[in-house]
Design a protein around this motif. Structure first.
Motif, PDB file in Angstrom:
ATOM      1  N   SER A  90       0.809  -1.221   0.000  1.00  0.00           N
ATOM      2  CA  SER A  90       0.000   0.000   0.000  1.00  0.00           C
ATOM      3  C   SER A  90       0.839   1.265   0.000  1.00  0.00           C
ATOM      4  N   ASP A  91       2.163   1.127   0.134  1.00  0.00           N
ATOM      5  CA  ASP A  91       3.023   2.301   0.271  1.00  0.00           C
ATOM      6  C   ASP A  91       3.839   2.618  -0.975  1.00  0.00           C
ATOM      7  N   LEU A  92       4.061   1.620  -1.833  1.00  0.00           N
ATOM      8  CA  LEU A  92       4.912   1.828  -3.001  1.00  0.00           C
ATOM      9  C   LEU A  92       4.092   1.810  -4.283  1.00  0.00           C
ATOM     10  N   PRO A  93       4.452   2.637  -5.256  1.00  0.00           N
ATOM     11  CA  PRO A  93       3.752   2.618  -6.545  1.00  0.00           C
ATOM     12  C   PRO A  93       3.883   1.254  -7.212  1.00  0.00           C
ATOM     13  N   GLU A  94       2.861   0.864  -7.967  1.00  0.00           N
ATOM     14  CA  GLU A  94       2.855  -0.438  -8.630  1.00  0.00           C
ATOM     15  C   GLU A  94       4.078  -0.619  -9.526  1.00  0.00           C
ATOM     16  N   ARG A  95       4.444   0.431 -10.241  1.00  0.00           N
ATOM     17  CA  ARG A  95       5.580   0.315 -11.161  1.00  0.00           C
ATOM     18  C   ARG A  95       6.890   0.074 -10.396  1.00  0.00           C
ATOM     19  N   TYR A  96       7.008   0.665  -9.210  1.00  0.00           N
ATOM     20  CA  TYR A  96       8.228   0.486  -8.428  1.00  0.00           C
ATOM     21  C   TYR A  96       8.307  -0.931  -7.870  1.00  0.00           C
ATOM     22  N   THR A  97       7.181  -1.470  -7.410  1.00  0.00           N
ATOM     23  CA  THR A  97       7.196  -2.843  -6.917  1.00  0.00           C
ATOM     24  C   THR A  97       7.516  -3.815  -8.053  1.00  0.00           C
ATOM     25  N   SER A  98       7.015  -3.519  -9.252  1.00  0.00           N
ATOM     26  CA  SER A  98       7.349  -4.359 -10.406  1.00  0.00           C
ATOM     27  C   SER A  98       8.847  -4.292 -10.689  1.00  0.00           C
ATOM     28  N   TYR A  99       9.404  -3.091 -10.617  1.00  0.00           N
ATOM     29  CA  TYR A  99      10.834  -2.927 -10.850  1.00  0.00           C
ATOM     30  C   TYR A  99      11.636  -3.756  -9.851  1.00  0.00           C
ATOM     31  N   ILE A 100      11.253  -3.687  -8.573  1.00  0.00           N
ATOM     32  CA  ILE A 100      11.988  -4.412  -7.542  1.00  0.00           C
ATOM     33  C   ILE A 100      11.906  -5.913  -7.775  1.00  0.00           C
ATOM     34  N   GLU A 101      10.740  -6.384  -8.186  1.00  0.00           N
ATOM     35  CA  GLU A 101      10.618  -7.816  -8.427  1.00  0.00           C
ATOM     36  C   GLU A 101      11.471  -8.253  -9.607  1.00  0.00           C
ATOM     37  N   PHE A 102      11.457  -7.475 -10.683  1.00  0.00           N
ATOM     38  CA  PHE A 102      12.309  -7.775 -11.833  1.00  0.00           C
ATOM     39  C   PHE A 102      13.776  -7.813 -11.409  1.00  0.00           C
ATOM     40  N   GLU A 103      14.180  -6.828 -10.633  1.00  0.00           N
ATOM     41  CA  GLU A 103      15.558  -6.735 -10.169  1.00  0.00           C
ATOM     42  C   GLU A 103      15.935  -7.965  -9.342  1.00  0.00           C
ATOM     43  N   ASN A 104      15.017  -8.424  -8.522  1.00  0.00           N
ATOM     44  CA  ASN A 104      15.269  -9.571  -7.654  1.00  0.00           C
ATOM     45  C   ASN A 104      15.448 -10.863  -8.448  1.00  0.00           C
ATOM     46  N   GLU A 105      14.805 -10.943  -9.615  1.00  0.00           N
ATOM     47  CA  GLU A 105      14.875 -12.145 -10.442  1.00  0.00           C
ATOM     48  C   GLU A 105      15.940 -12.055 -11.537  1.00  0.00           C
ATOM     49  N   ALA A 106      16.473 -10.855 -11.768  1.00  0.00           N
ATOM     50  CA  ALA A 106      17.461 -10.667 -12.841  1.00  0.00           C
ATOM     51  C   ALA A 106      18.778 -11.362 -12.507  1.00  0.00           C
ATOM     52  N   SER A 107      19.501 -11.744 -13.530  1.00  0.00           N
ATOM     53  CA  SER A 107      20.831 -12.324 -13.321  1.00  0.00           C
ATOM     54  C   SER A 107      21.909 -11.248 -13.398  1.00  0.00           C
ATOM     55  N   GLU A 108      21.623 -10.185 -14.154  1.00  0.00           N
ATOM     56  CA  GLU A 108      22.591  -9.100 -14.311  1.00  0.00           C
ATOM     57  C   GLU A 108      21.852  -7.787 -14.533  1.00  0.00           C
ATOM     58  N   VAL A 109      22.384  -6.715 -13.949  1.00  0.00           N
ATOM     59  CA  VAL A 109      21.820  -5.383 -14.145  1.00  0.00           C
ATOM     60  C   VAL A 109      22.917  -4.448 -14.623  1.00  0.00           C
ATOM     61  N   LEU A 110      22.627  -3.724 -15.699  1.00  0.00           N
ATOM     62  CA  LEU A 110      23.502  -2.671 -16.208  1.00  0.00           C
ATOM     63  C   LEU A 110      22.814  -1.353 -15.879  1.00  0.00           C
ATOM     64  N   ASN A 111      23.425  -0.535 -15.045  1.00  0.00           N
ATOM     65  CA  ASN A 111      22.775   0.679 -14.543  1.00  0.00           C
ATOM     66  C   ASN A 111      23.647   1.898 -14.829  1.00  0.00           C
ATOM     67  N   TYR A 112      23.099   2.831 -15.601  1.00  0.00           N
ATOM     68  CA  TYR A 112      23.786   4.105 -15.816  1.00  0.00           C
ATOM     69  C   TYR A 112      23.013   5.196 -15.096  1.00  0.00           C
ATOM     70  N   GLU A 113      23.721   5.996 -14.303  1.00  0.00           N
ATOM     71  CA  GLU A 113      23.102   7.112 -13.579  1.00  0.00           C
ATOM     72  C   GLU A 113      23.883   8.382 -13.852  1.00  0.00           C
ATOM     73  N   CYS A 114      23.157   9.426 -14.221  1.00  0.00           N
ATOM     74  CA  CYS A 114      23.837  10.689 -14.506  1.00  0.00           C
ATOM     75  C   CYS A 114      23.863  11.642 -13.311  1.00  0.00           C
ATOM     76  N   LEU A 115      22.926  11.490 -12.358  1.00  0.00           N
ATOM     77  CA  LEU A 115      22.865  12.433 -11.239  1.00  0.00           C
ATOM     78  C   LEU A 115      22.810  11.775  -9.869  1.00  0.00           C
ATOM     79  N   PHE A 116      22.478  10.501  -9.796  1.00  0.00           N
ATOM     80  CA  PHE A 116      22.340   9.813  -8.519  1.00  0.00           C
ATOM     81  C   PHE A 116      23.337   8.673  -8.390  1.00  0.00           C
ATOM     82  N   ILE A 117      23.635   8.301  -7.161  1.00  0.00           N
ATOM     83  CA  ILE A 117      24.304   7.039  -6.891  1.00  0.00           C
ATOM     84  C   ILE A 117      23.275   5.936  -7.144  1.00  0.00           C
ATOM     85  N   PRO A 118      23.627   4.848  -7.822  1.00  0.00           N
ATOM     86  CA  PRO A 118      22.662   3.776  -8.061  1.00  0.00           C
ATOM     87  C   PRO A 118      21.999   3.288  -6.766  1.00  0.00           C
ATOM     88  N   GLY A 119      20.704   3.013  -6.839  1.00  0.00           N
ATOM     89  CA  GLY A 119      19.951   2.632  -5.651  1.00  0.00           C
ATOM     90  C   GLY A 119      20.535   1.458  -4.899  1.00  0.00           C
TER      91      GLY A 119
END
Length: 287
Positions: A90-119
């Motif tokens: 009830s606290d997180l947007p649906e798209r963010y929970t989907s992102y977290i689940e994908f991330e949890n099941e992924a084997s590899e993540v390539l992350n480019y950030e221009c202004l933030f430290i990666p989460g």
């Protein structure tokens, strides 16, 4: 439309493969099962979750028997499961929970950030400052919920089969004192420690590299081992979160990441730059 769960994407992928193995078009399958072509398309692209009787009819048409049949029926039952994310439903947007689940099941993540430290590499204090600063409409409780979720996400880096993370950040992400100089110094020192993990690689694109392909904005490419389904590109913007799954999009962002990796400092030189930036955050020092 909410993004599908990883298990729903896997089920869709399995059904596409079964239909192709049976040498059936969707029109032919519709004639055999009575399921209309539009519904079949939505099921095979994970746009909708099929009912149990619909899945049973498809498996009958393909001649699927146990143990494969039971495996796919179980996959259907699990396709709405979000594990520990149910705590935050009830606290997180649906798209963010989907992102977290994908991330949890992924084997590899390539992350480019221009202004933030990666989460996945943020400290709690940095995360709190970054979330509070970029989402002024959030209440304190909502901010804390997001911070807790972000910290729990980081378990993917140390689980039994850890996520492989290759992160690239623009130097701007190191120089902006998010949360103040003390918070930022702690964050930069944490980066140096976390990159000692064998599955974590971090590179920095220095200011003097000039223009580069990542300047239009940050992005994440998630790669999945079979049979979890096709890879995903995720883009977070002021206009909303976007998931891209088409092969031309995946190829384009992989190519951009390849150029960024080639143009960035080596991991060891990046660590030296991070250490210098951390030193610049000490009291009495210029950033």
């Amino acid at each position: 439309m909410p993004a599908p769960t990883v298990r729903l994407r896997r089920l869709a992928s399995e059904l596409r493969q079964l239909r192709k193995a049976a040498d059936l078009t969707r029109d032919e399958l519709a004639e055999r099962t009575g399921i209309n072509v539009a519904t079949l398309y939505r099921i095979e692209t994970a746009r909708v979750r099929p009912q149990a009787r619909t899945l049973a009819a498809l498996l009958d048409a393909y001649g699927v028997v146990d143990p494969k049949r039971s495996e796919l029926m179980t996959l259907l039952k699990q396709s709405t499961h979000r594990g520990w994310l149910n705590t935050f439903a009830s606290d997180l947007p649906e798209r963010y929970t989907s992102y977290i689940e994908f991330e949890n099941e992924a084997s590899e993540v390539l992350n480019y950030e221009c202004l933030f430290i990666p989460g996945l590499l943020q400290t709690e204090s940095y995360a709190r400052a970054a979330i509070g600063g970029t989402l002024p409409e959030c209440t304190r409780d909502e901010i804390e919920s997001r911070v807790e979720a972000r910290m729990r996400r980081q378990a993917v880096l140390t689980k039994d089969q850890p996520l492989k993370l290759w992160a690239i950040v623009d130097e701007a992400a190191l120089r902006r004192a998010v949360g103040g100089r003390d918070v930022m110094r702690e964050q930069l020192e944490h980066l140096i420690r976390v990159t000692e993990l064998p599955t974590v690689h971090l590179q920095v694109i220095p200011f003097d590299a000039g223009a580069h392909p990542g300047m239009p904005g940050s992005f994440v490419v998630m790669n999945f081992a079979e049979p979890m389904g096709p890879d995903i590109v995720y883009i977070d913007s002021q206009a909303g979160d976007l998931f891209l799954e088409e092969e031309p999009d995946i190829s384009r962002y992989n190519l951009v990441f390849t150029h960024l990796r080639a143009g960035a400092l080596s991991p060891s030189a990046s660590t030296s730059l991070i250490a210098a930036a951390a030193g610049g955050m000490r009291p009495g020092r210029g950033a």
